[in-house]
Design a protein around this motif. Structure first.
Motif, PDB file in Angstrom:
ATOM      1  N   GLY A  87      39.686   1.827  16.643  1.00  0.00           N
ATOM      2  CA  GLY A  87      38.557   1.676  17.561  1.00  0.00           C
ATOM      3  C   GLY A  87      37.868   0.338  17.450  1.00  0.00           C
TER       4      GLY A  87
ATOM      5  N   THR B 118      37.403  -3.655  18.245  1.00  0.00           N
ATOM      6  CA  THR B 118      37.739  -4.640  19.270  1.00  0.00           C
ATOM      7  C   THR B 118      37.684  -6.028  18.630  1.00  0.00           C
ATOM      8  N   ARG B 119      38.146  -7.047  19.339  1.00  0.00           N
ATOM      9  CA  ARG B 119      38.097  -8.406  18.820  1.00  0.00           C
ATOM     10  C   ARG B 119      37.376  -9.307  19.817  1.00  0.00           C
ATOM     11  N   MET B 120      36.595 -10.248  19.269  1.00  0.00           N
ATOM     12  CA  MET B 120      35.886 -11.168  20.152  1.00  0.00           C
ATOM     13  C   MET B 120      36.872 -12.098  20.853  1.00  0.00           C
TER      14      MET B 120
ATOM     15  N   ALA C  91      30.576 -11.892  14.607  1.00  0.00           N
ATOM     16  CA  ALA C  91      31.266 -10.947  15.497  1.00  0.00           C
ATOM     17  C   ALA C  91      31.785  -9.714  14.750  1.00  0.00           C
TER      18      ALA C  91
ATOM     19  N   GLU D  41      32.459  -6.039  16.485  1.00  0.00           N
ATOM     20  CA  GLU D  41      33.881  -5.689  16.582  1.00  0.00           C
ATOM     21  C   GLU D  41      34.113  -4.292  16.013  1.00  0.00           C
ATOM     22  N   ASN D  42      33.429  -4.002  14.884  1.00  0.00           N
ATOM     23  CA  ASN D  42      33.571  -2.673  14.287  1.00  0.00           C
ATOM     24  C   ASN D  42      33.009  -1.582  15.183  1.00  0.00           C
ATOM     25  N   LEU D  43      32.003  -1.949  15.985  1.00  0.00           N
ATOM     26  CA  LEU D  43      31.385  -0.959  16.872  1.00  0.00           C
ATOM     27  C   LEU D  43      32.223  -0.734  18.123  1.00  0.00           C
ATOM     28  N   GLY D  44      33.257  -1.552  18.316  1.00  0.00           N
ATOM     29  CA  GLY D  44      34.117  -1.403  19.483  1.00  0.00           C
ATOM     30  C   GLY D  44      33.506  -1.939  20.761  1.00  0.00           C
ATOM     31  N   VAL D  45      32.646  -2.955  20.629  1.00  0.00           N
ATOM     32  CA  VAL D  45      32.023  -3.582  21.804  1.00  0.00           C
ATOM     33  C   VAL D  45      33.096  -4.395  22.540  1.00  0.00           C
ATOM     34  N   PRO D  46      33.086  -4.383  23.892  1.00  0.00           N
ATOM     35  CA  PRO D  46      34.084  -5.172  24.636  1.00  0.00           C
ATOM     36  C   PRO D  46      33.974  -6.673  24.314  1.00  0.00           C
ATOM     37  N   PRO D  47      35.130  -7.384  24.248  1.00  0.00           N
ATOM     38  CA  PRO D  47      35.156  -8.796  23.834  1.00  0.00           C
ATOM     39  C   PRO D  47      34.132  -9.687  24.530  1.00  0.00           C
TER      40      PRO D  47
ATOM     41  N   ILE E 211      30.754  -9.088  23.146  1.00  0.00           N
ATOM     42  CA  ILE E 211      30.624  -9.592  21.772  1.00  0.00           C
ATOM     43  C   ILE E 211      30.249 -11.061  21.808  1.00  0.00           C
ATOM     44  N   ARG E 212      30.974 -11.826  22.661  1.00  0.00           N
ATOM     45  CA  ARG E 212      30.714 -13.256  22.818  1.00  0.00           C
ATOM     46  C   ARG E 212      29.238 -13.504  23.127  1.00  0.00           C
TER      47      ARG E 212
ATOM     48  N   VAL F 222      26.981 -12.575  20.134  1.00  0.00           N
ATOM     49  CA  VAL F 222      27.112 -13.536  19.037  1.00  0.00           C
ATOM     50  C   VAL F 222      26.313 -14.801  19.347  1.00  0.00           C
TER      51      VAL F 222
END
Lengths: 266, 281
Positions: free
Chosen positions: A232, A234-236, B107, B111-117, B120-121, B124
Motif C-alpha cells: 500500500g 506509493t512513491r513520490m 516524502a 509514501e507510507n500513507l499511500g498518498v498519490p504521487p 506527495i510532491r 513535500v
C-alpha cells in the motif's frame, strides 16, 4: 577514508543525469561487457571513443574520472606487468635474466589495462550521474518480477537505502571514536601488526553498540511515520522512461553492432 | 474545546539493564485539548519522554488507558490511525532521517500513507517551505547541520498532515543557532497551522512559549497551569531540580529583597517592568 571519489554522486545537470536509472544500470552492465568482448584494437578503440564521448556528455569534470582511477592504478599496473611477464608468444622482443618479453604479452597487457580503466570509468559514470536512492529504486523495479516468487524486493531496497544513508554517519562516528580513544592514549599508528589489530577493538565495540542503538531509534522513527512495509506504499518519484532512454539505448546498440562488426571483419 | 489526547489512570513500568522494574508513571491523568500548545517540563527521568512514546503507541500502558480522539492506543487496529493523527519528533536528528536526499526523506511519511504521487510532491514542497528548507530540497541529508536536519524531520511530519505534533526534546542535541531555528519553526507552525503542539523539554525559555505548562517529577504532575502561574512557583520548581527563566529569577530575587515587582517571563517584560520601576523611583 576521505578519498571516496569512487561511488560518489555528483549532482550536475546533464543528459545522462536525467536519464532513467534503470536504463543507466542496464546499459552500464552492457557497456562493460562490450569492453570485454572487444578483441582487437579497432573495436576497443571504438569503445574508448564512445566512453570518452559519454564522459563529456555527463558534464562531470574529467579530473573526477581520473581520480577514480587513483585508488586502483596499482592493481592495473600489477595486472599489466604480470601479463607482460607470463604471456608467451612467437615474437620475442628481448629477454633479461629469466624474464622473456614477447610482443603478444605487451599487447595483452595493454588490452587488460585499458579494459580495467574502462570498467572503472564506466561504473564511475553510473554512480557520478545517479543518486544512490535512484539506483536502489532502479534495482527495486528491475528485481520486482522476483516478488512473484515470494522474494520481498521492497525490503531489500529499503535496506540498501538505509545502508547508503548511514555510511557517512558511521564514518563520522568512527572518526569521532578514534579521536576519543586517541585522546585516552590509544596508540593506533605504530607497533606490531598484532597490536594494531588489537587497537581496532576499542573502536569497533563502541561503534557496534551505537549502531544498534541508532537502529532501534530509527526503527521507532520509521514506525511513527507509519512505515509498514511495501504494501500500500506509493512513491513520490515514479520512474518514467523518456526519449532520453531511447537515445541512450540506441547509441549503445549501435556501439555493440560496431564492435561485433569490427571484431569479425578486422 | 474537545479533547485530543486523554490519559486516564495510566501506569507504566519497564525493566532496566539490571532487570530491576522501574515504575515510570503511576495513576497518571492528563488531557490535551485540540489546538492547544502544551509544554511538558521535567528533568531527566521524570517520565516525560515515556509519555510521548505512550501517546504514539510505541509503548502500551500496563494499566489505564490512553485515547487519541477516542481511539485506544492499546488496540492494534488503531495504531496506524493514531500515528497518522499524531506525529512525533525525536531528540536525535540523525536517527530519524531515512533517506539520503532531503525531499525524499520528507516524502517518506506520505509514501507510507499511500498518498498519490502528485499530491506527495505538493505536500513535500509545502512542508519544506514551512520549515524554511525548500532551497535545500535536493541536498544530501548528512551534509546538513543539526538544526537543519531537525527541521527536515519536522517537514517530514508536517507532510503527513497530522492533527498534533509532539516534540520530544527537539533541541537537546543542537547548538544555539539550531535551537533558535527549530523554536522559530515551532512557533511559526503554531501560528500558521493551528495544530496541537506538545513540546517536551527541559529548557525553561522554550516551555514559556506554550499556552500551558505541565511540570512533571518522578512520574507525577506537580504543576499544570498557564506559564505565568507555573513559573511564579519558584520554590516548587527549584525543589524538583528545575530552574526558572532568568528574568523570572531576577524579579523573584528582587521581590525577596522587598522590591515590588510583578512576575515576568520574558526578557522584554522584565526590561519593561524594571524601567517602569526605575522611572517611579
Amino acid at each position: 577514508m576521505k578519498d571516496l571519489t569512487f561511488g560518489q554522486y555528483l549532482p550536475y545537470d546533464s543528459f545522462i543525469h536525467k536519464s532513467d536509472p534503470r536504463t543507466k544500470l542496464l546499459l552500464t552492465l552492457g557497456l562493460i561487457v562490450t569492453a570485454f568482448v572487444s578483441f582487437n584494437f579497432y573495436s576497443l578503440g571504438l569503445v574508448i571513443v564512445f566512453t570518452i564521448m559519454a564522459m563529456i556528455v555527463s558534464k562531470v569534470p574529467i579530473s573526477f574520472y581520473l581520480r577514480s582511477l587513483k585508488s586502483i592504478w596499482f592493481f592495473v599496473l600489477l595486472t599489466a606487468v604480470l601479463n607482460v611477464i607470463y604471456i608467451k608468444g612467437d615474437n620475442l622482443l628481448f629477454s633479461f635474466w629469466i624474464i622473456k618479453v614477447y610482443a603478444e604479452g605487451i599487447e595483452k597487457a595493454i588490452f587488460i589495462a585499458i579494459r580495467i580503466a574502462l570498467l572503472i570509468f564506466i561504473s564511475s559514470m553510473l554512480t557520478y550521474t545517479t543518486a544512490p536512492t535512484a539506483l536502489t529504486d532502479a534495482i527495486e523495479r528491475l528485481l520486482s518480477p522476483l516478488m512473484k516468487i515470494g522474494i520481498d524486493t521492497h525490503m531489500f531496497a529499503m535496506m540498501m537505502t538505509i545502508a547508503i544513508r548511514f555510511i557517512p554517519t558511521l564514518i563520522e562516528e568512527t572518526n569521532k571514536i578514534m579521536s576519543a580513544q586517541k585522546a585516552r592514549g590509544a596508540n593506533m599508528d605504530s607497533g606490531s601488526l598484532l597490536s594494531r589489530v588489537k587497537a581496532i577493538i576499542p573502536i569497533l565495540i563502541p561503534l557496534l553498540i551505537s549502531s544498534v542503538r541508532r537502529a532501534k531509534e530509527l526503527a521507532d522513527a520509521m514506525e511513527c511515520r507509519c512505515y509498514h512495509g511495501g504494501k500500500g506504499r506509493t512513491r513520490m518519484n515514479s520512474l518514467k522512461a523518456s526519449w532520453r532512454d531511447a537515445v541512450c539505448t540506441l547509441s549503445a546498440g549501435l556501439l555493440l553492432a560496431g564492435v561485433i562488426l569490427l571484431n569479425v571483419f578486422l | 474545546m474537545n479533547t485530543l489526547i486523554k490519559a486516564e489512570k495510566v501506569c507504566f513500568s519497564f525493566k532496566d539493564e539490571e532487570e530491576n522494574i522501574k515504575q515510570v508513571l503511576k495513576d497518571f491523568d492528563l488531557e490535551i485539548e485540540k489546538g492547544s500548545f502544551v509544554s511538558i517540563l521535567g528533568h531527566n527521568g521524570s517520565g516525560k519522554s515515556t509519555l510521548a512514546r505512550l501517546f504514539n503507541c510505541l509503548h502500551i500502558p500496563d494499566s489505564g488507558t490512553i485515547t487519541v480522539e477516542g481511539l485506544d492506543t492499546s488496540v492494534e487496529e488503531n495504531v496506524f490511525d493514531i500515528r497518522n493523527k499524531i506525529g512525533l519528533i525525536f531528540q536525535n536528528p540523525d536517527n530519524q532521517i531515512v533517506a539520503s536526499i532531503v525531499e525524499e526523506d520528507v516524502a517518506f511519511g506520505p509514501e507510507n500513507l499511500g498518498v498519490p504521487p502528485k499530491e506527495i510532491r505538493e505536500r513535500v514542497d509545502e512542508a519544506l517551505k514551512t520549515v524554511g528548507m525548500y532551497d535545500y530540497r535536493r541536498h544530501e541529508t548528512h551534509k546538513l547541520s543539526g538544526g537543519q536536519k531537525q527541521r527536515v524531520a519536522i517537514a517530514g511530519i508536517i507532510a503527513m498532515q497530522p492533527d498534533c505534533i509532539i516534540f520530544d526534546e527537539p533541541t537537546a542535541m543542537l547548538d544555539p543557532k539550531g535551537r533558535a531555528d527549530v523554536m522559530k519553526t515551532i512557533r511559526k507552525l503554531r501560528k500558521e497551522s493551528g495544530k496541537t503542539i506538545v513540546l517536551i523539554t527541559h529548557y525553561m525559555d522554550e516551555a514559556v512559549q506554550a499556552d500551558r505548562v505541565v511540570v512533571m517529577d518522578s512520574g507525577k504532575i506537580i504543576a499544570d497551569d498557564v506559564p505565568q502561574k507555573v513559573f511564579s512557583k519558584v520554590e516548587l520548581l527549584k525543589s524538583v531540580g528545575l530552574d526558572v527563566p532568568q528574568p523570572t529569577e531576577l524579579c523573584y530575587r528582587l521581590q525577596k529583597d522587598g522590591i515590588n515587582l510583578p512576575d515576568v517571563l520574558t526578557v522584554d517584560e522584565c526590561v519593561k517592568e524594571l524601567m517602569k520601576k526605575i522611572a517611579e523611583d
